[in-house]
Design a protein around this motif. Sequence first.
Motif, PDB file in Angstrom:
ATOM      1  N   LEU A  27      17.577  -5.856   5.186  1.00 58.08           N
ATOM      2  CA  LEU A  27      17.405  -5.462   3.738  1.00 58.08           C
ATOM      3  C   LEU A  27      15.824  -5.668   3.451  1.00 58.08           C
ATOM      4  O   LEU A  27      15.326  -4.661   2.767  1.00 58.08           O
ATOM      5  CB  LEU A  27      18.071  -6.253   2.733  1.00 58.08           C
ATOM      6  CG  LEU A  27      18.020  -6.246   1.256  1.00 58.08           C
ATOM      7  CD1 LEU A  27      17.935  -4.726   0.710  1.00 58.08           C
ATOM      8  CD2 LEU A  27      18.958  -7.173   0.563  1.00 58.08           C
ATOM      9  N   GLN A  28      15.205  -6.642   3.743  1.00 50.13           N
ATOM     10  CA  GLN A  28      13.897  -6.744   3.421  1.00 50.13           C
ATOM     11  C   GLN A  28      12.941  -5.596   4.080  1.00 50.13           C
ATOM     12  O   GLN A  28      12.074  -5.337   3.482  1.00 50.13           O
ATOM     13  CB  GLN A  28      13.544  -8.315   4.323  1.00 50.13           C
ATOM     14  CG  GLN A  28      12.269  -8.935   3.581  1.00 50.13           C
ATOM     15  CD  GLN A  28      12.197  -9.169   2.168  1.00 50.13           C
ATOM     16  OE1 GLN A  28      13.302 -10.071   1.942  1.00 50.13           O
ATOM     17  NE2 GLN A  28      11.350  -9.040   1.375  1.00 50.13           N
ATOM     18  N   GLU A  29      13.244  -5.391   5.236  1.00 47.31           N
ATOM     19  CA  GLU A  29      12.281  -4.383   5.954  1.00 47.31           C
ATOM     20  C   GLU A  29      12.560  -3.107   5.537  1.00 47.31           C
ATOM     21  O   GLU A  29      11.656  -2.178   5.199  1.00 47.31           O
ATOM     22  CB  GLU A  29      12.873  -4.412   7.459  1.00 47.31           C
ATOM     23  CG  GLU A  29      11.624  -4.025   8.372  1.00 47.31           C
ATOM     24  CD  GLU A  29      11.766  -4.345   9.790  1.00 47.31           C
ATOM     25  OE1 GLU A  29      11.697  -3.567  10.616  1.00 47.31           O
ATOM     26  OE2 GLU A  29      12.311  -5.700   9.949  1.00 47.31           O
ATOM     27  N   VAL A  30      13.849  -2.693   4.915  1.00 47.93           N
ATOM     28  CA  VAL A  30      13.898  -1.465   4.307  1.00 47.93           C
ATOM     29  C   VAL A  30      13.105  -1.459   3.172  1.00 47.93           C
ATOM     30  O   VAL A  30      12.587  -0.391   2.728  1.00 47.93           O
ATOM     31  CB  VAL A  30      15.496  -1.060   4.129  1.00 47.93           C
ATOM     32  CG1 VAL A  30      15.793   0.030   3.026  1.00 47.93           C
ATOM     33  CG2 VAL A  30      16.279  -0.876   5.317  1.00 47.93           C
ATOM     34  N   LEU A  31      13.421  -2.339   2.066  1.00 47.57           N
ATOM     35  CA  LEU A  31      12.705  -2.572   0.980  1.00 47.57           C
ATOM     36  C   LEU A  31      11.165  -2.513   1.376  1.00 47.57           C
ATOM     37  O   LEU A  31      10.335  -1.721   0.395  1.00 47.57           O
ATOM     38  CB  LEU A  31      13.050  -3.788   0.240  1.00 47.57           C
ATOM     39  CG  LEU A  31      12.553  -3.901  -1.325  1.00 47.57           C
ATOM     40  CD1 LEU A  31      13.148  -2.899  -2.208  1.00 47.57           C
ATOM     41  CD2 LEU A  31      12.820  -4.922  -1.662  1.00 47.57           C
ATOM     42  N   GLY A  32      10.781  -3.346   2.269  1.00 41.19           N
ATOM     43  CA  GLY A  32       9.194  -3.306   2.470  1.00 41.19           C
ATOM     44  C   GLY A  32       8.919  -2.059   2.909  1.00 41.19           C
ATOM     45  O   GLY A  32       7.572  -1.890   2.527  1.00 41.19           O
ATOM     46  N   SER A  33       9.393  -0.990   3.580  1.00 42.24           N
ATOM     47  CA  SER A  33       8.968  -0.049   3.760  1.00 42.24           C
ATOM     48  C   SER A  33       9.249   1.273   2.709  1.00 42.24           C
ATOM     49  O   SER A  33       8.515   2.175   2.717  1.00 42.24           O
ATOM     50  CB  SER A  33       9.381   0.616   5.279  1.00 42.24           C
ATOM     51  OG  SER A  33      10.527   1.008   4.955  1.00 42.24           O
ATOM     52  N   MET A  34      10.223   0.942   1.888  1.00 40.12           N
ATOM     53  CA  MET A  34      10.839   1.956   0.838  1.00 40.12           C
ATOM     54  C   MET A  34       9.472   1.846  -0.240  1.00 40.12           C
ATOM     55  O   MET A  34       9.214   2.868  -0.866  1.00 40.12           O
ATOM     56  CB  MET A  34      12.031   1.332   0.473  1.00 40.12           C
ATOM     57  CG  MET A  34      12.673   2.537  -0.322  1.00 40.12           C
ATOM     58  SD  MET A  34      13.819   3.178   0.795  1.00 40.12           S
ATOM     59  CE  MET A  34      14.068   4.750   0.118  1.00 40.12           C
ATOM     60  N   LEU A  35       9.142   0.548  -0.758  1.00 45.70           N
ATOM     61  CA  LEU A  35       8.183   0.499  -1.962  1.00 45.70           C
ATOM     62  C   LEU A  35       6.905   1.066  -1.657  1.00 45.70           C
ATOM     63  O   LEU A  35       6.434   1.798  -2.559  1.00 45.70           O
ATOM     64  CB  LEU A  35       8.043  -1.088  -2.166  1.00 45.70           C
ATOM     65  CG  LEU A  35       9.414  -1.778  -2.874  1.00 45.70           C
ATOM     66  CD1 LEU A  35       9.035  -3.176  -3.006  1.00 45.70           C
ATOM     67  CD2 LEU A  35       9.807  -1.020  -4.127  1.00 45.70           C
ATOM     68  N   PRO A  36       6.171   1.047  -0.445  1.00 42.17           N
ATOM     69  CA  PRO A  36       5.011   1.587  -0.268  1.00 42.17           C
ATOM     70  C   PRO A  36       5.214   3.299  -0.353  1.00 42.17           C
ATOM     71  O   PRO A  36       4.445   3.745  -0.761  1.00 42.17           O
ATOM     72  CB  PRO A  36       4.330   1.304   1.241  1.00 42.17           C
ATOM     73  CG  PRO A  36       5.128   0.019   1.554  1.00 42.17           C
ATOM     74  CD  PRO A  36       6.348  -0.069   0.666  1.00 42.17           C
ATOM     75  N   GLU A  37       6.322   3.528   0.436  1.00 37.24           N
ATOM     76  CA  GLU A  37       6.742   5.187   0.379  1.00 37.24           C
ATOM     77  C   GLU A  37       6.691   5.586  -1.118  1.00 37.24           C
ATOM     78  O   GLU A  37       6.187   6.540  -1.313  1.00 37.24           O
ATOM     79  CB  GLU A  37       7.842   5.379   1.015  1.00 37.24           C
ATOM     80  CG  GLU A  37       8.272   6.648   1.418  1.00 37.24           C
ATOM     81  CD  GLU A  37       7.491   6.892   2.779  1.00 37.24           C
ATOM     82  OE1 GLU A  37       7.085   8.260   3.085  1.00 37.24           O
ATOM     83  OE2 GLU A  37       6.981   6.021   3.656  1.00 37.24           O
ATOM     84  N   TYR A  38       7.229   4.589  -1.983  1.00 35.14           N
ATOM     85  CA  TYR A  38       7.553   5.110  -3.328  1.00 35.14           C
ATOM     86  C   TYR A  38       6.275   5.299  -4.000  1.00 35.14           C
ATOM     87  O   TYR A  38       5.908   6.220  -5.023  1.00 35.14           O
ATOM     88  CB  TYR A  38       8.510   4.039  -3.889  1.00 35.14           C
ATOM     89  CG  TYR A  38       8.554   4.055  -5.697  1.00 35.14           C
ATOM     90  CD1 TYR A  38       9.073   5.271  -6.002  1.00 35.14           C
ATOM     91  CD2 TYR A  38       7.927   3.137  -6.557  1.00 35.14           C
ATOM     92  CE1 TYR A  38       9.089   5.203  -7.564  1.00 35.14           C
ATOM     93  CE2 TYR A  38       7.776   3.125  -7.852  1.00 35.14           C
ATOM     94  CZ  TYR A  38       8.530   4.373  -8.076  1.00 35.14           C
ATOM     95  OH  TYR A  38       8.822   4.403  -9.708  1.00 35.14           O
ATOM     96  N   ILE A  39       5.274   4.330  -3.837  1.00 40.80           N
ATOM     97  CA  ILE A  39       3.926   4.305  -4.561  1.00 40.80           C
ATOM     98  C   ILE A  39       3.095   5.656  -3.866  1.00 40.80           C
ATOM     99  O   ILE A  39       2.552   6.439  -4.827  1.00 40.80           O
ATOM    100  CB  ILE A  39       3.279   3.146  -4.060  1.00 40.80           C
ATOM    101  CG1 ILE A  39       3.753   1.911  -4.941  1.00 40.80           C
ATOM    102  CG2 ILE A  39       1.701   3.232  -4.344  1.00 40.80           C
ATOM    103  CD1 ILE A  39       3.589   2.086  -6.710  1.00 40.80           C
ATOM    104  N   TYR A  40       3.225   6.136  -2.508  1.00 39.76           N
ATOM    105  CA  TYR A  40       2.597   7.103  -1.991  1.00 39.76           C
ATOM    106  C   TYR A  40       3.162   8.398  -2.834  1.00 39.76           C
ATOM    107  O   TYR A  40       2.094   9.141  -3.311  1.00 39.76           O
ATOM    108  CB  TYR A  40       2.963   7.385  -0.483  1.00 39.76           C
ATOM    109  CG  TYR A  40       2.528   6.311   0.112  1.00 39.76           C
ATOM    110  CD1 TYR A  40       1.623   5.311   0.024  1.00 39.76           C
ATOM    111  CD2 TYR A  40       3.178   6.228   1.681  1.00 39.76           C
ATOM    112  CE1 TYR A  40       1.496   4.463   0.782  1.00 39.76           C
ATOM    113  CE2 TYR A  40       2.822   5.289   2.496  1.00 39.76           C
ATOM    114  CZ  TYR A  40       1.875   4.327   2.150  1.00 39.76           C
ATOM    115  OH  TYR A  40       1.541   3.345   3.126  1.00 39.76           O
ATOM    116  N   SER A  41       4.439   8.357  -2.955  1.00 38.45           N
ATOM    117  CA  SER A  41       4.910   9.586  -3.655  1.00 38.45           C
ATOM    118  C   SER A  41       4.645   9.628  -5.185  1.00 38.45           C
ATOM    119  O   SER A  41       4.266  10.774  -5.693  1.00 38.45           O
ATOM    120  CB  SER A  41       6.439   9.782  -3.597  1.00 38.45           C
ATOM    121  OG  SER A  41       7.054   8.553  -4.096  1.00 38.45           O
ATOM    122  N   VAL A  42       4.637   8.578  -5.859  1.00 39.69           N
ATOM    123  CA  VAL A  42       3.977   8.410  -7.329  1.00 39.69           C
ATOM    124  C   VAL A  42       2.820   8.763  -7.438  1.00 39.69           C
ATOM    125  O   VAL A  42       2.549   9.525  -8.237  1.00 39.69           O
ATOM    126  CB  VAL A  42       4.397   6.982  -7.682  1.00 39.69           C
ATOM    127  CG1 VAL A  42       3.614   6.768  -9.167  1.00 39.69           C
ATOM    128  CG2 VAL A  42       5.801   6.764  -8.098  1.00 39.69           C
TER     129      VAL A  42
END
Lengths: 342, 132
Positions: free
Chosen positions: A262-277
């Motif tokens: 979970l930690q790792e998925v979230l850790g890579s998901m949040l940067p991805e979210y910011i890139y797309s934002v």
Amino acid sequence: MEKSEDIRNRIKSIKGTRKITKAMEMIASSKIRKAQHRINEARGFIEGIENVIMDIACFSSTVADPLLAEPEIDNKVLLMGVTADRGLCGGYNVNIIRLIEKMIAALEKSQRSVTLEIIGTRGKNYFNYMGYKVARSYENMSDYPKFLDAREISKDLMSRFLSGQANRVFICYTKFKNPAEIYPTVRQLFPISIYESEIPSNILNSKNLEVFIDRFGRNYSSEGNLNSGADKVMGRSRGTVDTLIGGRVCRLRPEFIYDPSLQEVLGSMLPEYIYSVVYGILLESTASETGARMTAMKTASENADEIINGLTLMYHRARQQQITMEISEIVSGFESFNVSAD
Amino acid sequence: MSEKEKKEKIRITVITPEKRVFEGYVDYISLPSISGSLGILPKHMPIITKLKIGILKLVNEGNATYIGVCRGHFEFFGKIARVLTERAIITAYEDRQATIAELKKKHDITQEITEETKKVIQAIAGLTTLKK
């Protein structure tokens, strides 16, 4: 009255300008369709990521990430302003620059130091000229922003936030609704909070900005949050994903399997979210710029038409006057000739 | 496809920031998860995984579609699957290796560039501090 020759020259030059503004209008209107299409595609991606993060937040709200953590000391702010590279787009640059200035003033009033970063030549030139210190500027991307550009910019912002060079990151950009409706907007990028992180421009004035900053200064995570009651009981730490739920009702779903964790998925998901934002923000700014340019050029063409009409009228009047004068000169010359002949 | 048939299938969308690459109903998905290849059939348990560079295989009524994906995430719950990736290329079976090579190549180049740019930025920062 001016000579008819002079007026004709003026008409000619205005017709030339009109051709240019008309061409720019047509270019902008063809570009805006593409820009709108790109925004829609990017919105789909952002929504997809938001939904996945929401799913994680709804079921595993205790998991924390440094990108979500509210800063303990909150006195350094990084402000990113998105402006255009070129002018001739009506009030677009002026409006966003005014918003950035207001934002700086409001932040400095609340005892925070502001680092300014600017995207776009226009904004960079303006702030350098006005004596603001621009820490970093990016140019040549307002025409066709790419995802990689957005990734580079957001990576840089993220590293500054994580290293503590900035406790909070705001971004000022122009939100695009349709070519006629564009709104300068402030949004908080870090710490990440998906909902209520924007203020629309119709309530934008200095006082509201202060309220906006003040609201983020407090522990925003426990406000309007479904889990806020549970927070107090369980004493959850700040910076957990439940800050993202922000009053939205979770759909009931079974628990997820996370691969690798979970930690790792979230850790890579949040940067991805910011890139797309950030990518979405760049796209919206480009579309707003094109929209503003289209409207401005349309008005300019219409004005040129009006001026040409007025000048044509004046030209005819001058020409007729000239003819009348010439005739009366000939007649009077003839008359005097007749008189002398008699 | 009738409504009843649709109910039995997985609805999958493959989205990149630049465009929606694929959208449709499939029977089976095979994906390059970070910890190995993973197969998803309808009624699989809800799952969120990280993806690595590889080939996503979508099977619908015996016809397979291959999509090269470059990192990203996969989410599956109920009957809806979502692939969020930075880049995706629809490819043929024969071109699978070439697609992976291309994705890796592009990916590496961008990595190299960012590393190089970082080094240059660091060097410039160092020089300016020395100057002061």
